[in-house]
Scaffold this active site. Structure first.
Site, PDB file in Angstrom:
ATOM      1  N   LYS A  45       0.834  -1.199   0.000  1.00 23.93           N
ATOM      2  CA  LYS A  45       0.000   0.000   0.000  1.00 23.93           C
ATOM      3  C   LYS A  45       0.877   1.260   0.000  1.00 23.93           C
ATOM      4  CE  LYS A  45      -3.238   2.898   0.430  1.00 23.93           C
ATOM      5  NZ  LYS A  45      -3.923   3.224  -0.842  1.00 23.93           N
ATOM      6  N   ASN A  69     -12.036   4.261  -7.198  1.00 24.76           N
ATOM      7  CA  ASN A  69     -11.713   4.304  -5.773  1.00 24.76           C
ATOM      8  C   ASN A  69     -11.214   5.683  -5.403  1.00 24.76           C
ATOM      9  OD1 ASN A  69      -8.764   4.409  -4.630  1.00 24.76           O
ATOM     10  ND2 ASN A  69      -8.598   3.292  -6.571  1.00 24.76           N
ATOM     11  N   VAL A  71      -9.618   6.250  -2.061  1.00 26.79           N
ATOM     12  CA  VAL A  71      -9.116   5.922  -0.727  1.00 26.79           C
ATOM     13  C   VAL A  71      -8.350   7.115  -0.154  1.00 26.79           C
ATOM     14  CG1 VAL A  71      -7.488   4.440   0.542  1.00 26.79           C
ATOM     15  CG2 VAL A  71      -9.048   3.438  -1.139  1.00 26.79           C
ATOM     16  N   LEU A  73      -5.057   7.623  -0.178  1.00 26.67           N
ATOM     17  CA  LEU A  73      -3.769   7.270   0.420  1.00 26.67           C
ATOM     18  C   LEU A  73      -3.787   7.104   1.945  1.00 26.67           C
ATOM     19  CD1 LEU A  73      -1.157   9.262  -1.713  1.00 26.67           C
ATOM     20  CD2 LEU A  73      -1.324   6.787  -1.446  1.00 26.67           C
ATOM     21  N   CYS A 128       0.892  11.930  -7.801  1.00 24.86           N
ATOM     22  CA  CYS A 128       0.542  12.800  -6.680  1.00 24.86           C
ATOM     23  C   CYS A 128       0.736  14.253  -7.090  1.00 24.86           C
ATOM     24  CB  CYS A 128       1.449  12.544  -5.490  1.00 24.86           C
ATOM     25  SG  CYS A 128       1.701  10.817  -5.149  1.00 24.86           S
ATOM     26  N   THR A 191      -4.093   4.301 -11.772  1.00 26.13           N
ATOM     27  CA  THR A 191      -5.518   4.431 -12.131  1.00 26.13           C
ATOM     28  C   THR A 191      -5.759   5.613 -13.074  1.00 26.13           C
ATOM     29  OG1 THR A 191      -5.870   5.710 -10.114  1.00 26.13           O
ATOM     30  CG2 THR A 191      -6.381   3.383 -10.010  1.00 26.13           C
ATOM     31  N   GLY A 242      -6.105  -3.903 -15.041  1.00 25.75           N
ATOM     32  CA  GLY A 242      -7.187  -4.811 -15.421  1.00 25.75           C
ATOM     33  C   GLY A 242      -6.807  -6.264 -15.613  1.00 25.75           C
ATOM     34  N   GLY A 263      -3.952  -6.144  -9.677  1.00 25.00           N
ATOM     35  CA  GLY A 263      -4.504  -5.163  -8.749  1.00 25.00           C
ATOM     36  C   GLY A 263      -5.933  -5.493  -8.362  1.00 25.00           C
ATOM     37  N   THR A 264      -6.863  -4.789  -8.991  1.00 24.88           N
ATOM     38  CA  THR A 264      -8.282  -4.928  -8.679  1.00 24.88           C
ATOM     39  C   THR A 264      -8.763  -6.379  -8.682  1.00 24.88           C
ATOM     40  OG1 THR A 264      -8.586  -2.727  -9.622  1.00 24.88           O
ATOM     41  CG2 THR A 264     -10.560  -4.056  -9.344  1.00 24.88           C
TER      42      THR A 264
HETATM   43  C1  FMN Z   1      -8.228   0.669  -3.955  1.00 28.89           C
HETATM   44  C2  FMN Z   1      -6.978   0.993  -4.702  1.00 28.89           C
HETATM   45  C3  FMN Z   1      -5.918   1.634  -4.072  1.00 28.89           C
HETATM   46  C4  FMN Z   1      -4.752   1.937  -4.762  1.00 28.89           C
HETATM   47  N1  FMN Z   1      -3.709   2.543  -4.106  1.00 28.89           N
HETATM   48  C5  FMN Z   1      -2.537   2.778  -4.768  1.00 28.89           C
HETATM   49  C6  FMN Z   1      -1.415   3.322  -4.092  1.00 28.89           C
HETATM   50  O1  FMN Z   1      -1.460   3.570  -2.892  1.00 28.89           O
HETATM   51  N2  FMN Z   1      -0.289   3.584  -4.802  1.00 28.89           N
HETATM   52  C7  FMN Z   1      -0.190   3.300  -6.150  1.00 28.89           C
HETATM   53  O2  FMN Z   1       0.835   3.545  -6.766  1.00 28.89           O
HETATM   54  N3  FMN Z   1      -1.244   2.759  -6.806  1.00 28.89           N
HETATM   55  C8  FMN Z   1      -2.409   2.486  -6.155  1.00 28.89           C
HETATM   56  N4  FMN Z   1      -3.472   1.915  -6.830  1.00 28.89           N
HETATM   57  C9  FMN Z   1      -3.331   1.600  -8.270  1.00 28.89           C
HETATM   58  C10 FMN Z   1      -3.006   0.124  -8.502  1.00 28.89           C
HETATM   59  O3  FMN Z   1      -1.796  -0.225  -7.892  1.00 28.89           O
HETATM   60  C11 FMN Z   1      -2.953  -0.184 -10.003  1.00 28.89           C
HETATM   61  O4  FMN Z   1      -1.925   0.591 -10.578  1.00 28.89           O
HETATM   62  C12 FMN Z   1      -4.240   0.148 -10.721  1.00 28.89           C
HETATM   63  O5  FMN Z   1      -5.344  -0.208  -9.923  1.00 28.89           O
HETATM   64  C13 FMN Z   1      -4.385  -0.529 -12.083  1.00 28.89           C
HETATM   65  O6  FMN Z   1      -4.335  -1.927 -11.984  1.00 28.89           O
HETATM   66  P1  FMN Z   1      -5.652  -2.850 -11.825  1.00 28.89           P
HETATM   67  O7  FMN Z   1      -6.618  -2.417 -12.903  1.00 28.89           O
HETATM   68  O8  FMN Z   1      -5.179  -4.241 -12.004  1.00 28.89           O
HETATM   69  O9  FMN Z   1      -6.193  -2.589 -10.470  1.00 28.89           O
HETATM   70  C14 FMN Z   1      -4.643   1.608  -6.136  1.00 28.89           C
HETATM   71  C15 FMN Z   1      -5.702   0.965  -6.773  1.00 28.89           C
HETATM   72  C16 FMN Z   1      -6.862   0.645  -6.088  1.00 28.89           C
HETATM   73  C17 FMN Z   1      -7.973  -0.039  -6.807  1.00 28.89           C
END
Ligand code: FMN
Ligand code: FAD
Ligand code: FAD
Ligand code: FMN
Ligand code: FES
Ligand code: FES
Lengths: 305, 255, 305, 255
Positions: A45, A69, A71, A73, A128, A191, A242, A263-264
């Site tokens: 995280k 999302n 959240v 951070l 950020c 994201t 994805g 990730g998701t």
């Molecule tokens: C709930 C949530 C929290 C996330 N928190 C972070 C984070 O703290 N730092 C970061 O670099 N990416 C964060 N991401 C992005 C994921 O690491 C990833 O890059 C992004 O979700 C795309 O991949 P996915 O479609 O497989 O989820 C977060 C994604 C989700 C869904």
């Protein structure tokens, strides 16, 4: 003999399947489902220098084949992480990637330096806002990516991964900036910026208005960006966005990713990383490939831009 | 915590949009307790994408049956409604912290609408608690509860069954006779139960709801306002059942 | 009395529901399902100066809640359109929006001028490569958007709509460039750039490698962009990107769209535009609103950026 | 062309991954003819998103039944496979140009695998055409065809039923006896049938497949290489049935 190991900029992983920052907590949760040592690596995280409470709920909305999302951070801060969370993960042999976020280059540098003796790699989350530049995201300007990457790289002796934001016109420009500044590896995508309206209450659904879109919906965009970045840079790429099945993973590796990250998909299928890993291995066996790199396709003479 | 593919024993409509689902379980049932929930995949495809949290309504470990009670209100629950005997569900569970079973304390249980779901297994485990229940109009499942109750108070908003009004009214009158109160239902009701119990120094447990991602504590999206200023609780692992003193209701819930 | 009419930069539509270029042919096909006069307007298939054969098949792939298309602007050319397709549409009273694509500013200008006496508005598709600028898409640089908009605006006396590409870092910068150059309206979003791999044949699925992503998957991104653009420009916005239901449409109008357009949804639901229209009307009745503009939310004091 | 919500009369497995689906239709059936197709929504949600084209296999206008024959091979058809009596489907149709019914010409009909689907209604409408059919291994539906056939030639790739090999072999031997050939099946087969017929100056109609978006001619994604250099044909409205001279097979199909 199939060799699943990959190199992501100086860090050797025993297999190419990572889990993405923010979707895997600090590892504890999914350790109930399988042995964390089966993973290629864990990006924890996102951490900030100070603890953060995060955004007001609601923090999630389901979209068509994706989620938004917000959240914000939420995390225990650099020292909270090192004291309370890291010891658990250290019990495993799995490489730990610390994902860090800062408001200034100084913050990134301090965190990286503090962490670099305790983790296996640093991942810079550059999505950020840069407080000194009036809040514009680091990840949307090549100069800012260069500066933060360069500053952090100087302070650490472990591999540096720069995680790129997909909310840009030209991803390869950002990838080149990271590479030029000394990044050992890039990861993408973070994201996408999305939004939802709360029709009943006639206001944006999220307190913060915009939120981060992830999940299968963004996969075609993520894959395209990995393809484009791989065209330009020579450092390894961790592909994500994805990925839910081994077929998705193979698409990213074919497009040029050295490793991939889930990730998701962890949310709807806690075994996704393990299933993807098994799927890649079976695919290689079936196709007679011995190394992950052999999955990558030959782009040939065609100009694919 | 396990993933289990559970086959469906029965899936019956018990009231308008309310269904009773009974599934077979070998592993999840072993650890299941009152107030915990299951995280259920509504579709094999990507829309809807996320699992849906549904409380354990009753767990029959002899037969290996888990009973769920759910309301069809959106994409995911609509798909549940279309399932029948022999269909299978991909389930993770049991998840979360359930109700502490305080057998020796004089207990009241209060539920509103579909919020009664997690209370049945609880009532079975307590010593005939007094039960307070409210519904908008159509009443369901009360017979199941009456079996396990001391006094039973039934309210409907339209007065079509039981008394007209809300069960909190009766609980407020009797609050001094209880040592512990358990509640599940709309946020509005929970917030009033909390206030009532705290004003009367009665121990109180609330089952909370928040939208979920992972259901296991990894994603931090199920944040719920905690009584401590500087951090949120996670409904999926710190709850869904909380001591009323741990949580706070912000204005958002008063709408 | 509910008034569904809206103004999109000088063109009055009897209702805010349009259909998007490239998803509705030249109108003929859907005239079998309902009376085209029920629509607020029709943006016809993108036209180029010369006829184009378009890309080699396959031209479509289904993605999670979306589609990738690689039609490659197949069209009968400016004169083919005017001779063979326009007469059919002219039999209706529905406003016709000609969507035009060019390789150079000159091409855009010629087409706009030739068309402006026969159609009700011109929509500039700026997601095309600018041949003179080495193939960089017009829609990714504010200067190029400004130049092409300005050049076309000078030649025509009918409303000019600039259709923005979502593949940019900052959509409001693009919106401002269009507005500054005299656009009467902007429409967004065009398709997002995506990709798919053909795993079996170890090559990109599309001959052209990348393709355009549309459908419900992109809705959260499109909505966010409409919100951001509406924050900055005063000209009306036509919102699109994954709109399938009246609820989607209401979200876009709340975010600041003056009108909305249905694209991919036509494919899976030919009645989508009619159902969305009925839904908007019912929503207004139920909410006691009399004008479309009243649906827009008040952004209040909050800084939503 | 209509949209109709059709209820399912039956949906039966006839071979591995092959199902026979019978639906009720009031309006679509009125215009349905051999070789046309229906565009069917596989899900109420957005994944899978697009409709799926399925040929009309038989249309019984007296009973108001349309029969379809389909192979489960992906997301959409898998969902079709899970449907049962009473379930409803959202269908657009009939779409496309079907087979010209040339009753007075001596006809051969050739089909491969699931490509036999649109040929049944055709064979019923012709005067006992000679039928050539090929399957990989499991053979299905041939009895339905034999009823309407003159000579019948059956091939399987593994030789488990009929002759071992491909039906094109028999057609090639007999080609001089036909005035018209109708074909549906894998691209490889169609390309050979085209070559054979053209070399022997026999009129030939091919039912083509291409991935579709709208199914009605609006999106231009179903492009199929035409014999004219400078434009593509649209499978959904110019076809799916084409005179062999209208279309071209590029190398892509020879794989
Ligand atoms: C709930 C949530 C929290 C996330 N928190 C972070 C984070 O703290 N730092 C970061 O670099 N990416 C964060 N991401 C992005 C994921 O690491 C990833 O890059 C992004 O979700 C795309 O991949 P996915 O479609 O497989 O989820 C977060 C994604 C989700 C869904
Ligand atoms: C711990 C817990 C236990 C629950 N137990 C039950 C139960 O026993 N019976 C029952 O009928 N319902 C229960 N719910 C509520 C149930 O999870 C939602 O009604 C359901 O997820 C709605 O899904 P949907 O697809 O039908 O609706 P949609 O509106 O399509 O759902 C969209 C998204 O919002 C989420 N969501 C929607 N409503 C709620 C809600 N009220 N709470 C949390 N998330 C929501 C969904 O999970 C999904 O992610 C419980 C919720 C929680 C948090
Ligand atoms: C005019 C026409 C008539 C057809 N008639 C029949 C029939 O009678 N019986 C039958 O079993 N099949 C028929 N097909 C093929 C059938 O449409 C596909 O097998 C089906 O769409 C696959 O969907 P899926 O979701 O199971 O597969 P997926 O692979 O998940 O489909 C993904 C996408 O590809 C498309 N697609 C996949 N395979 C094909 C294909 N071979 N041709 C065209 N599009 C494809 C789908 O429509 C969808 O858009 C016909 C195709 C066409 C064009
Ligand atoms: C098959 C297809 C063809 C398209 N052709 C054009 C075009 O010619 N010109 C254009 O400006 N946009 C074109 N678009 C983009 C759409 O008009 C629309 O902007 C986009 O699809 C997003 O909306 P949607 O998600 O509702 O489809 C096309 C889209 C699709 C799916
Ligand atoms: S739902 Fe993921 S932390 Fe609670
Ligand atoms: S499928 Fe849209 S034109 Fe043929």
């Amino acid at each position: 003999m199939i060799d699943m190991s990959v190199d992501i900029g100086g860090l050797r992983l025993k297999n190419p399947v990572l889990v993405s920052s923010g979707t895997f907590g600090f590892g504890r949760e999914y350790s109930n489902f399988y042995d964390l040592n089966s993973l290629g690596g864990i990006a924890v995280k996102g951490i900030t220098l100070k603890p953060r409470k995060g955004n007001k709920p609601p923090r999630i909305a389901e979209t068509a084949a994706g989620i938004l999302n917000s959240v914000g951070l939420e995390n225990p801060g650099l020292y909270g992480f090192m004291e309370k969370e890291l010891p658990f993960l250290k019990r495993y042999k799995v490489p730990i990637i610390a994902n860090i976020s800062g408001n200034t280059i100084e913050e990134y540098s301090i965190m990286a330096q503090e962490l670099c003796n305790s983790v296996d790699a640093i991942e810079l989350n550059v999505s950020c806002p840069n407080v000194k530049e009036g809040g514009i995201a680091f990840g949307t300007k090549p100069e800012l990516i260069y500066q933060v990457t360069n500053a952090v790289k100087k302070r650490i002796g472990i591999p540096l991964i720069v995680k790129l934001s997909p909310n840009v016109t030209d991803i390869s420009e950002m990838a080149l900036a990271a590479e030029g500044a000394g990044a050992d590896c890039i990861s993408l995508i973070n994201t996408m910026i999305g939004m939802k309206m709360d029709i009943e209450n006639r206001k944006p659904y999220f307190d913060n208005v915009v939120a981060g879109l992830s999940g299968p919906a963004v996969k075609p965009i993520a894959l395209r960006m990995v393809w484009q970045a791989a065209e330009k840079v020579n450092i390894p790429i961790i592909g994500m966005g994805g990925i839910s099945t081994w077929r998705d993973a193979i698409e990213f590796i074919m497009a040029g990713a050295a490793a991939i990250s889930i990730g998701t998909a962890n949310f709807y299928n806690p075994y996704a990383p393990i299933e993807v890993l098994d799927g890649i291995r079976n695919y290689m066996e079936y196709s007679g490939l011995n190394k992950i790199e052999e999955i990558k396709i030959n782009r040939g003479v065609k100009n694919y831009e | 915590m396990e993933r289990e593919i559970c086959s469906i024993v029965s899936n019956d409509r018990v009231a308008k949009d309310i269904y009773k689902l009974v599934i077979n379980s070998k592993s999840i049932i072993k650890e299941a307790s009152a107030g915990q929930f299951l995280h259920i995949k509504p579709s094999l495809n990507y829309d809807p994408l996320l699992r849906r949290p549904i409380s354990i309504c009753k767990a029959d470990s002899v037969k290996g049956h888990i009973m769920l009670l759910y309301r069809v209100c959106g994409k995911g629950t609509r798909l549940f409604g279309g399932l029948g005997q022999g269909d299978c569900l991909d389930i993770i569970g049991p998840l979360g912290k359930g109700f502490p079973i305080l057998k020796d304390k004089k207990a009241a249980v209060i539920g509103g609408g579909i919020g009664i779901a997690p209370l049945l297994e609880l009532c079975q485990n307590l010593n005939s608690p007094d039960i307070y229940m409210g519904f908008r109009d159509e009443v369901y499942f009360v017979d199941e509860f009456i079996k396990h109750s001391g006094a039973f108070f039934l309210y409907t908003e339209d007065g079509s069954r039981g008394s007209k009004g809300y069960p909190i009214e009766a609980l407020a009158r009797n609050i001094s006779s209880y040592e512990v109160v358990y509640a599940c239902g709309p946020k509005m009701m929970l917030s009033k139960v909390k206030e009532l119990c705290e004003a009367n120094s009665v121990e109180c447990y609330l089952s909370m709801e928040e939208r979920m991602g992972c259901g296991v504590g990894a994603c931090l999206v199920c944040a719920c306002e905690s009584s401590e200023e500087n951090y949120y609780k996670k409904v999926c692992v710190d709850g869904p059942v909380f001591n009323s003193r741990e949580v706070k209701f912000d204005d958002r819930y008063e709408r």
